[in-house]
Design a protein around this motif. Structure first.
Motif, PDB file in Angstrom:
ATOM      1  N   PHE A  44       4.991 -16.897  18.601  1.00  0.00           N
ATOM      2  CA  PHE A  44       5.254 -17.843  19.685  1.00  0.00           C
ATOM      3  C   PHE A  44       6.098 -17.167  20.746  1.00  0.00           C
ATOM      4  CE2 PHE A  44       8.111 -20.989  21.649  1.00  0.00           C
ATOM      5  CZ  PHE A  44       7.164 -21.777  22.273  1.00  0.00           C
ATOM      6  N   TYR A  45       5.653 -17.287  21.985  1.00  0.00           N
ATOM      7  CA  TYR A  45       6.379 -16.735  23.121  1.00  0.00           C
ATOM      8  C   TYR A  45       6.627 -17.855  24.117  1.00  0.00           C
ATOM      9  CZ  TYR A  45       4.712 -12.304  21.229  1.00  0.00           C
ATOM     10  OH  TYR A  45       4.433 -11.254  20.407  1.00  0.00           O
ATOM     11  N   GLU A  46       7.860 -18.007  24.560  1.00  0.00           N
ATOM     12  CA  GLU A  46       8.169 -19.007  25.575  1.00  0.00           C
ATOM     13  C   GLU A  46       7.644 -18.576  26.933  1.00  0.00           C
ATOM     14  OE1 GLU A  46      12.180 -20.450  25.602  1.00  0.00           O
ATOM     15  OE2 GLU A  46      12.285 -20.388  23.415  1.00  0.00           O
ATOM     16  N   ASN A  47       7.548 -17.273  27.147  1.00  0.00           N
ATOM     17  CA  ASN A  47       7.117 -16.706  28.415  1.00  0.00           C
ATOM     18  C   ASN A  47       5.619 -16.396  28.338  1.00  0.00           C
ATOM     19  OD1 ASN A  47       6.451 -14.793  30.428  1.00  0.00           O
ATOM     20  ND2 ASN A  47       8.586 -14.122  30.549  1.00  0.00           N
ATOM     21  N   ASP A  48       4.822 -16.944  29.270  1.00  0.00           N
ATOM     22  CA  ASP A  48       3.377 -16.717  29.266  1.00  0.00           C
ATOM     23  C   ASP A  48       3.027 -15.239  29.407  1.00  0.00           C
ATOM     24  OD1 ASP A  48       2.840 -19.391  28.940  1.00  0.00           O
ATOM     25  OD2 ASP A  48       2.515 -19.771  31.081  1.00  0.00           O
ATOM     26  N   GLU A  49       3.837 -14.487  30.133  1.00  0.00           N
ATOM     27  CA  GLU A  49       3.566 -13.063  30.321  1.00  0.00           C
ATOM     28  C   GLU A  49       3.655 -12.318  28.987  1.00  0.00           C
ATOM     29  OE1 GLU A  49       5.649  -9.381  32.593  1.00  0.00           O
ATOM     30  OE2 GLU A  49       5.283 -11.189  33.796  1.00  0.00           O
ATOM     31  N   ASP A  50       4.652 -12.672  28.165  1.00  0.00           N
ATOM     32  CA  ASP A  50       4.768 -12.052  26.844  1.00  0.00           C
ATOM     33  C   ASP A  50       3.555 -12.379  25.986  1.00  0.00           C
ATOM     34  OD1 ASP A  50       7.226 -10.939  27.482  1.00  0.00           O
ATOM     35  OD2 ASP A  50       8.378 -12.586  26.594  1.00  0.00           O
ATOM     36  N   LEU A  51       3.070 -13.607  26.108  1.00  0.00           N
ATOM     37  CA  LEU A  51       1.881 -14.009  25.354  1.00  0.00           C
ATOM     38  C   LEU A  51       0.669 -13.178  25.763  1.00  0.00           C
ATOM     39  CD1 LEU A  51       0.469 -15.933  23.375  1.00  0.00           C
ATOM     40  CD2 LEU A  51       0.174 -17.526  25.275  1.00  0.00           C
ATOM     41  N   LEU A  52       0.527 -12.942  27.055  1.00  0.00           N
ATOM     42  CA  LEU A  52      -0.598 -12.140  27.540  1.00  0.00           C
ATOM     43  C   LEU A  52      -0.517 -10.697  27.063  1.00  0.00           C
ATOM     44  CD1 LEU A  52      -0.923 -13.499  31.189  1.00  0.00           C
ATOM     45  CD2 LEU A  52      -2.458 -13.939  29.250  1.00  0.00           C
ATOM     46  N   ASN A  53       0.694 -10.193  26.842  1.00  0.00           N
ATOM     47  CA  ASN A  53       0.873  -8.821  26.367  1.00  0.00           C
ATOM     48  C   ASN A  53       0.731  -8.696  24.856  1.00  0.00           C
ATOM     49  OD1 ASN A  53       1.327  -7.782  28.950  1.00  0.00           O
ATOM     50  ND2 ASN A  53       3.499  -8.286  28.849  1.00  0.00           N
ATOM     51  N   ASN A  54       0.586  -9.824  24.156  1.00  0.00           N
ATOM     52  CA  ASN A  54       0.418  -9.825  22.709  1.00  0.00           C
ATOM     53  C   ASN A  54      -0.910  -9.158  22.353  1.00  0.00           C
ATOM     54  OD1 ASN A  54       0.481 -10.397  19.969  1.00  0.00           O
ATOM     55  ND2 ASN A  54       0.091 -12.574  20.233  1.00  0.00           N
ATOM     56  N   ASP A  55      -0.952  -8.479  21.208  1.00  0.00           N
ATOM     57  CA  ASP A  55      -2.154  -7.765  20.794  1.00  0.00           C
ATOM     58  C   ASP A  55      -3.248  -8.663  20.229  1.00  0.00           C
ATOM     59  OD1 ASP A  55      -1.128  -8.416  18.317  1.00  0.00           O
ATOM     60  OD2 ASP A  55      -0.608  -6.367  17.760  1.00  0.00           O
ATOM     61  N   GLY A  56      -2.994  -9.955  20.107  1.00  0.00           N
ATOM     62  CA  GLY A  56      -4.014 -10.891  19.652  1.00  0.00           C
ATOM     63  C   GLY A  56      -4.140 -11.022  18.146  1.00  0.00           C
ATOM     64  N   GLU A  57      -3.316 -10.302  17.401  1.00  0.00           N
ATOM     65  CA  GLU A  57      -3.384 -10.405  15.951  1.00  0.00           C
ATOM     66  C   GLU A  57      -2.726 -11.693  15.488  1.00  0.00           C
ATOM     67  OE1 GLU A  57      -2.261  -7.017  13.665  1.00  0.00           O
ATOM     68  OE2 GLU A  57      -3.144  -5.629  15.092  1.00  0.00           O
ATOM     69  N   PHE A  58      -3.209 -12.190  14.363  1.00  0.00           N
ATOM     70  CA  PHE A  58      -2.610 -13.383  13.789  1.00  0.00           C
ATOM     71  C   PHE A  58      -2.285 -13.146  12.314  1.00  0.00           C
ATOM     72  CE2 PHE A  58      -7.223 -13.886  13.628  1.00  0.00           C
ATOM     73  CZ  PHE A  58      -7.457 -14.258  12.316  1.00  0.00           C
ATOM     74  N   VAL A  59      -1.419 -13.987  11.792  1.00  0.00           N
ATOM     75  CA  VAL A  59      -0.968 -13.912  10.405  1.00  0.00           C
ATOM     76  C   VAL A  59      -1.678 -15.016   9.632  1.00  0.00           C
ATOM     77  CG1 VAL A  59       1.049 -14.156   8.898  1.00  0.00           C
ATOM     78  CG2 VAL A  59       1.294 -13.080  11.137  1.00  0.00           C
TER      79      VAL A  59
END
Length: 105
Positions: A44-59
């Motif tokens: 979970f990222y509060e900042n949308d920009e951090d979310l966009l930089n996420n590698d897309g992996e999930f647990v």
């Protein structure tokens, strides 16, 4: 084989790793597989920009009830982990394919 799923639930969970580091995760979806319930979570990222930089992996974790309390636990069996992970990927792909088809109309 049961394969019911629900995506986009959006609940937040604080998970602790082996080194006692806490991180918040958002529930991406749940599915039932072989009479057990599994959850897919993304950081979970509060900042949308951090979310966009996420590698897309999930647990992927298994829901268990321990002493009357619902817990998310590590999946010990590698084959089950791989099967459940593949089901989540398949269902996420189908979900996004449906959205793409609706946008094309």
């Amino acid at each position: 084989m049961e394969n019911e799923s629900e995506f986009g639930a959006g609940m937040l969970y604080t998970l602790e790793d082996e080194e006692d580091n806490e991180q918040e995760f958002e529930l991406l979806g749940e599915l039932d597989y072989q009479d057990e319930t599994y959850c897919a979570l993304i950081p979970f990222y509060e900042n949308d920009e951090d979310l966009l930089n996420n590698d897309g992996e999930f647990v992927v974790l298994k829901k268990e009830t321990i002493d009357g309390e619902e817990m998310l636990c590590t999946i010990e069996d590698d084959d089950t982990y791989e099967a459940v992970g593949a089901l989540f990927v398949e269902q996420l792909n189908a979900l996004y394919d449906e959205e793409d088809e609706e946008e094309a109309k």
